[in-house]
Scaffold this active site. Structure first.
Site, mmCIF file in Angstrom:
data_model
loop_
_atom_site.group_PDB
_atom_site.id
_atom_site.type_symbol
_atom_site.label_atom_id
_atom_site.label_comp_id
_atom_site.label_asym_id
_atom_site.label_seq_id
_atom_site.Cartn_x
_atom_site.Cartn_y
_atom_site.Cartn_z
ATOM 1 N N GLU A 97 14.666 -25.360 -43.599
ATOM 2 C CA GLU A 97 15.880 -25.066 -42.834
ATOM 3 C C GLU A 97 16.999 -26.018 -43.226
ATOM 4 O OE1 GLU A 97 17.539 -24.294 -38.320
ATOM 5 O OE2 GLU A 97 15.572 -25.251 -38.564
ATOM 6 N N GLU B 106 18.010 -18.404 -31.207
ATOM 7 C CA GLU B 106 17.904 -19.834 -30.923
ATOM 8 C C GLU B 106 19.233 -20.352 -30.363
ATOM 9 O OE1 GLU B 106 16.110 -23.803 -33.112
ATOM 10 O OE2 GLU B 106 17.875 -22.841 -33.949
#
Length: 274
Positions: free
Chosen positions: A141, A235
């Protein structure tokens, strides 16, 4: 066509069962769990997932100073590698396919040593071998420059995984971070699409999709044309400088309810008109 999940640790200290009830109510198929293997009852978690017919889509690694894969301190690197291996075991036990990896800890915004990139590559290369043994994919990420410094955009992430050179190390796209770091999100996705295995959705304010300025139509259109088969994971977060602090919060459940519904309805509304 898309499968939807949500990162459960954003609900603070809410029970997993309470979260799963909400996800089922709004049509989510999966849940992303926090990577805290030492604090989870695997059997109880599996029972709850089966009870509500929800998949564990992924494990979201939590990277603090003691879990720094890039550290100049060998003992910290060893601890970080051990931690990610535990997350891989956790994913395997819960039927998840993805473990999210951040190459250095969240909050480290400047280099302390010139070898940190190489240290992180070596750490993740070792983890890629372990992930392969367990049929798990590590998703690198890219985190924005205000939260970390080592891998901040998809181009960096692509270069990183190419240096790691492991078939079980891929990458993910987080559209909140991309809003801050990518000059052209579709171009960035195009260049890195061969490695894309996971997606995080939040608006530019980090709230639920549709509450900010991000136009998700070209993004979802791109994923559809790509025949993206991974999860689209929500998220959203409150306005905090350290996202991990959210796990200690107890926010009003009505806000969770609104954001959970808002996120999936906004994205599904776009997808239905593509």
């Amino acid at each position: 066509m898309f499968k939807y999940s949500l990162t459960q640790w954003i609900f603070g200290n809410e029970s997993l069962e309470e979260s799963l009830k909400r996800l089922v109510k709004y049509g989510y198929q999966g849940v992303e769990l926090a990577g805290e293997p030492d604090f989870i009852d695997i059997n109880k978690t599996r029972e709850l997932l089966d009870k509500y017919n929800v998949e564990c889509s992924s494990i979201c690694g939590i990277y603090n100073e003691e879990r720094d894969l890039s550290s100049e301190n060998k003992e910290i690197r060893k601890n970080a590698i051990k931690y990610v291996k535990k997350c891989i075991n956790m994913a395997n036990a819960l039927g998840a396919r993805i473990v999210i990896v951040v190459p250095t800890y969240v909050g480290k915004v400047e280099a302390k040593n010139r070898e940190e990139w190489n240290n992180a590559v070596a750490s993740v290369r070792e983890l890629g071998d372990y992930a392969k043994q367990h049929n798990i994919i590590l998703a690198i990420e890219a985190i924005n420059r205000y939260e970390t410094y080592l891998v901040t955009n998809l181009y960096n992430a692509k270069r990183f995984i190419e240096e790691v050179n492991s078939e079980n190390v891929k990458m993910m796209a987080d559209f909140f971070h991309m809003n801050l770091e990518e000059q052209d999100m579709i171009n960035a996705l195009t260049i890195t699409s061969d490695h894309l295995v996971h997606v995080h959705i939040a608006d530019n304010t980090r709230e639920a999709a549709g509450l900010g300025q991000t136009d998700f139509t070209p993004i979802m259109s791109f994923l559809k044309k790509l025949n993206y088969s991974g999860y689209v994971c929500m998220e959203f977060l409150p306005s905090v400088s350290n996202p991990y602090l959210v796990s200690e919060y107890r926010t009003e459940s009505s806000l969770y309810e609104d954001y959970t519904r808002q996120s999936i309805e906004h994205i599904k509304g776009i997808v239905n008109h593509l």
